[in-house]
Design an enzyme around this catalytic site. Structure first.
Site, PDB file in Angstrom:
ATOM      1  CG  ASP A  92      -1.934  -1.090   1.227  1.00 22.18           C
ATOM      2  OD1 ASP A  92      -2.307  -1.517   0.122  1.00 22.18           O
ATOM      3  OD2 ASP A  92      -2.366  -1.515   2.314  1.00 22.18           O
TER       4      ASP A  92
ATOM      5  CG  ASP B 296      -4.394   2.260   6.652  1.00 17.58           C
ATOM      6  OD1 ASP B 296      -5.151   3.242   6.602  1.00 17.58           O
ATOM      7  OD2 ASP B 296      -4.063   1.618   5.627  1.00 17.58           O
TER       8      ASP B 296
ATOM      9  CE1 TYR C 213       4.502  -6.596   4.879  1.00 13.38           C
ATOM     10  CE2 TYR C 213       4.191  -8.802   5.758  1.00 13.38           C
ATOM     11  CZ  TYR C 213       4.077  -7.903   4.720  1.00 13.38           C
ATOM     12  OH  TYR C 213       3.540  -8.312   3.527  1.00 13.38           O
TER      13      TYR C 213
END
Length: 291
Positions: A38, A80, A66
């Protein structure tokens, strides 16, 4: 020009923008990325060039790593920091021990519901297209695996940690689910992909440096990018059959034992990679011809 270029994607641009820039620099039409990041996310983005675009699906099978930060007490529609806040709760009563207990409960195989703001399709429509229209639909939970969660840093309401997981895991959803289990909500604030096995952040070229380096000198060969698959060498005379799409039932095609229902890198006796293949009860066949 055939191989994989590892780019360290910065925040604020799409994965497609990285592909477009690489395509413009190298002057090759066949360029694609593996595993969308993203715009909010940064880090490892493998870019396949030339014949390497044939192995995108196979590269994506590797583990992902991550570094993620999230905040308790708020929920956004996108899970988010780019979304709008749709719920807010006090975190009074939440302590570090409880947070660690909940985070630990997500290790191992889990069933995860994808977020509405994702590129998954349902009835021919991308979920994010429906979400932008204010439509929320039921999403089928999918099996994913959280292999490890380490380096957990807690400074409530903020938390950061390192996660290694299987393909298809949504880290935004993991943060959301942790907040849900704690009954206060959570949303992701930062995400950096450090690993897209077999590539790590140490292999990556910064996006802003792409025009300063010689791309060809920084390409990874296709066989290295597939080295998490076991290797087999076929005997002389069988490569032509395999390359023509024939399923070979003669077990003499390879001197080593070949397990059924498992993918292998397939090489000729001259150590030339010709494809990716699999054995079933009827014989061995190339799934992907790389010649």
């Amino acid at each position: 020009m055939n191989g994989v270029l590892i780019v360290n994607k910065p925040k604020g641009i799409t994965s497609f923008q990285v592909v477009s820039k690489v395509r413009k620099i190298v002057g090759v039409k066949k360029v694609g990325h593996t595993g969308t990041l993203d715009p909010l996310a940064t880090g490892v983005l493998p870019i396949c060039i030339g014949k390497a675009t044939k192995i995108i699906d196979y590269i994506m099978e590797g583990k992902k790593g991550y570094s993620v930060s999230f905040e308790l007490g708020k929920v956004t529609d996108t899970y988010d920091s780019e979304g709008k806040i749709i719920d807010e709760k006090s975190i009074i009563g939440i302590d570090e021990n409880r947070v660690l207990e909940v985070i630990g409960s997500f290790k191992g195989p889990i069933m995860q519901e994808p977020p509405m703001y994702s590129a998954l399709k349902q009835n021919g429509k991308r979920l994010y297209e429906l979400a932008r229209k204010g439509i929320e639909v039921e999403r089928k939970k999918r099996p994913v695996t959280i292999y490890s969660i380490e380096n957990i840093q807690i400074s409530l309401p903020k938390i950061s940690m390192d996660v290694v997981c299987s393909k298809g895991t949504y880290i935004r959803s993991l943060c959301y689910d942790i907040g849900k289990e704690l009954e206060v909500g959570a949303f992701m604030t930062e995400l950096k992909r450090t690993l897209s096995s077999p590539f790590s952040i140490d292999d990556a070229i910064n996006y802003d440096d792409l025009e300063k380096v010689i791309i060809e000198n920084n390409l990874m060969a296709m066989d290295r990018t597939l080295d998490f698959y076991d290797k087999i060498i076929i005997e002389n005379g069988y490569e032509k059959l395999l390359l023509n799409g024939v399923k070979v039932s003669d077990k003499r095609f390879c001197k080593t034992r070949v397990e059924e229902d498992k993918l292998f890198r397939v090489y000729t006796s001259e150590e030339i990679l010709i494809g990716i293949g699999k054995m079933d009860s009827c014989g061995f066949k190339l799934e992907k011809n790389l010649m």
